[in-house]
Design an enzyme around this catalytic site. Structure first.
Site, PDB file in Angstrom:
ATOM      1  N   GLY A  86     -34.371 -30.857   6.311  1.00 49.64           N
ATOM      2  CA  GLY A  86     -33.181 -31.685   5.656  1.00 49.64           C
ATOM      3  C   GLY A  86     -31.832 -30.800   5.948  1.00 49.64           C
ATOM      4  O   GLY A  86     -31.946 -29.376   5.803  1.00 49.64           O
ATOM      5  N   VAL A  87     -30.996 -31.279   6.829  1.00 57.37           N
ATOM      6  CA  VAL A  87     -29.845 -30.399   7.446  1.00 57.37           C
ATOM      7  C   VAL A  87     -28.827 -30.953   6.485  1.00 57.37           C
ATOM      8  O   VAL A  87     -28.413 -32.309   6.410  1.00 57.37           O
ATOM      9  CB  VAL A  87     -29.383 -30.636   8.840  1.00 57.37           C
ATOM     10  CG1 VAL A  87     -28.230 -29.907   9.147  1.00 57.37           C
ATOM     11  CG2 VAL A  87     -30.638 -30.182   9.552  1.00 57.37           C
ATOM     12  N   GLY A 121     -20.487 -42.004   0.560  1.00 56.17           N
ATOM     13  CA  GLY A 121     -19.092 -42.126   1.222  1.00 56.17           C
ATOM     14  C   GLY A 121     -18.579 -41.122   2.028  1.00 56.17           C
ATOM     15  O   GLY A 121     -17.493 -41.206   2.364  1.00 56.17           O
ATOM     16  N   SER A 122     -19.475 -40.318   2.420  1.00 57.76           N
ATOM     17  CA  SER A 122     -18.959 -39.305   3.433  1.00 57.76           C
ATOM     18  C   SER A 122     -18.355 -39.793   4.525  1.00 57.76           C
ATOM     19  O   SER A 122     -18.976 -40.487   5.310  1.00 57.76           O
ATOM     20  CB  SER A 122     -20.232 -38.189   3.824  1.00 57.76           C
ATOM     21  OG  SER A 122     -19.621 -37.241   4.603  1.00 57.76           O
ATOM     22  N   ALA A 162     -17.999 -25.356  -1.237  1.00 60.00           N
ATOM     23  CA  ALA A 162     -18.950 -26.328  -1.872  1.00 60.00           C
ATOM     24  C   ALA A 162     -20.144 -25.562  -2.471  1.00 60.00           C
ATOM     25  O   ALA A 162     -20.696 -26.169  -3.551  1.00 60.00           O
ATOM     26  CB  ALA A 162     -19.223 -27.376  -0.937  1.00 60.00           C
ATOM     27  N   LYS A 205     -24.136 -16.676  16.555  1.00 58.34           N
ATOM     28  CA  LYS A 205     -22.937 -15.725  16.574  1.00 58.34           C
ATOM     29  C   LYS A 205     -21.979 -16.632  17.347  1.00 58.34           C
ATOM     30  O   LYS A 205     -21.320 -15.900  18.309  1.00 58.34           O
ATOM     31  CB  LYS A 205     -23.298 -14.408  17.186  1.00 58.34           C
ATOM     32  CG  LYS A 205     -24.485 -13.537  16.480  1.00 58.34           C
ATOM     33  CD  LYS A 205     -24.003 -13.366  15.087  1.00 58.34           C
ATOM     34  CE  LYS A 205     -25.037 -13.021  13.904  1.00 58.34           C
ATOM     35  NZ  LYS A 205     -24.617 -12.913  12.613  1.00 58.34           N
ATOM     36  N   ASP A 250     -19.090 -10.829   8.349  1.00 56.45           N
ATOM     37  CA  ASP A 250     -18.346 -12.228   8.594  1.00 56.45           C
ATOM     38  C   ASP A 250     -16.920 -11.942   7.885  1.00 56.45           C
ATOM     39  O   ASP A 250     -15.800 -12.240   8.548  1.00 56.45           O
ATOM     40  CB  ASP A 250     -19.131 -13.307   7.946  1.00 56.45           C
ATOM     41  CG  ASP A 250     -18.656 -14.458   8.132  1.00 56.45           C
ATOM     42  OD1 ASP A 250     -18.933 -14.866   9.348  1.00 56.45           O
ATOM     43  OD2 ASP A 250     -17.715 -15.090   7.545  1.00 56.45           O
ATOM     44  N   GLU A 269     -14.467 -11.679  10.745  1.00 53.89           N
ATOM     45  CA  GLU A 269     -14.107 -12.932  11.103  1.00 53.89           C
ATOM     46  C   GLU A 269     -12.954 -13.399  10.080  1.00 53.89           C
ATOM     47  O   GLU A 269     -11.787 -13.603  10.708  1.00 53.89           O
ATOM     48  CB  GLU A 269     -15.160 -13.853  10.733  1.00 53.89           C
ATOM     49  CG  GLU A 269     -14.990 -15.245  11.302  1.00 53.89           C
ATOM     50  CD  GLU A 269     -16.021 -16.274  11.161  1.00 53.89           C
ATOM     51  OE1 GLU A 269     -15.889 -17.366  10.433  1.00 53.89           O
ATOM     52  OE2 GLU A 269     -17.251 -15.780  11.574  1.00 53.89           O
TER      53      GLU A 269
END
Length: 322
Positions: free
Chosen positions: A119-120, A154-155, A194, A243, A306, A310
């Protein structure tokens, strides 16, 4: 035309402003910790090695004592790793790496042994690229493992996922909660905010016992530690962190169809191994998305580097916080 005085909703400063107070505190503390860790500079009293203050500082500073960097060696019975000698005396350093490439795709089925559904979760930068790469690799090697996108009801991303071939009819697109419940490997690729707001209350309770939680950023660990929480102990927790941005992960994977070895390098981490197969699953994931080189890290090292490199430097989050 929009007034130049209006805030840009895509700017780092605006993103920080929209964070909850707790998320701002976590980001700031993580950034401060990373500055000390990566630069070696910290206020007086934190460490014991005195140095002469430079003219740049109004008060004496102290350098962090040298850190001993241990070898990063991992074990795999599926893939053939290599040991690289990065430096010799007086500070010898060696590390295991795994070279990827399309010639390694055939080993992914063995690495994913016991996994029937991946699942992604989400559809941001990384999710579209990694989901498509995984699906293409599994199809190429004739695997029955299904890759399914999980989205909120509803996304607005629903149509985008359908546009690249994921569908409810084929069982490759569904509601987030159901996909999490059914998946053996759950790649949680939603935003940091999230994850912080929903992981313990809405995501972790849905994970199957023995499932693998896959992350592409270690920030969730930093959040959990900041609030005194941990991951459930009956799941694997692994990381594959490409990366590069998602579009480049997809573009170079496709380039690799004609040029073996093309792709985006990735770090991997095994934070928790409840089943004894977490390392193989993580390495299989990295190979399947097309990473030509995979090297080991930790969730903490990944999110610190990160945030410091970043977000703190490239995106200027420190300016938004101040």
């Amino acid at each position: 035309a929009a007034s130049s005085s209006q805030p840009d909703p895509s700017s780092p400063a605006h993103a920080v402003k929209e964070m909850s107070p707790l998320a701002r505190v976590v980001l700031f503390l993580a950034f401060a910790t990373c500055v000390a860790g990566f630069t070696g500079v910290a206020p007086r009293g934190m460490f014991n090695a005195p140095v002469t203050p430079s003219a740049s500082f109004a008060r004496p500073m102290r350098l962090r004592a040298p850190r001993l960097v241990g070898p990063k060696m991992f074990e795999t019975s599926v893939f053939e790793k290599e040991t690289i000698q990065f430096s010799v005396a007086p500070d010898p350093s060696k590390e295991d790496i795994l070279r990827g490439g399309r010639d390694k795709f055939k080993l992914v089925s063995k690495a994913f042994e016991g996994i029937e559904k991946i699942g992604v979760i989400g559809w941001g930068s990384q999710a579209p690229a990694q989901a498509q790469n995984l699906a293409d690799t599994l199809k190429e090697i004739g695997s029955d493992i299904k890759v399914t996108i999980g989205l909120r009801d509803g996304s607005p991303s629903w149509k985008a996922a359908q546009a690249v071939g994921f569908s409810e009819k084929e069982g490759t697109l569904g509601l987030q909660d159901e996909v999490i419940k059914q998946s053996d490997l759950v790649m949680l690729l939603i935003s940091d905010a999230a994850q912080a707001n929903t992981y313990k209350s809405k995501i972790e309770p849905l994970l199957k016992k023995g499932a693998t939680l896959g992350l592409s950023h270690g920030f969730l660990l930093g959040h959990l530690e900041s609030v005194g929480e941990t991951f459930r102990d009956d799941i694997n927790v692994v990381l594959i962190a490409p990366k590069g941005m998602g579009p480049s992960v997809r573009r170079l994977y496709e380039q690799g169809k004609t040029k073996n070895g093309a792709g985006i390098n990735a770090s991997f981490a095994v934070h928790q191994d409840a089943t004894g197969r977490a390392t193989e699953i993580a390495l299989g994931w990295g190979i399947a998305i097309g990473s030509p080189f995979i090297f080991e890290t930790t969730l903490k090292d990944e999110y610190c580097s990160d945030i410091y490199g970043e977000r703190g430097i490239l995106l200027g989050a420190v300016h938004g916080i101040v």
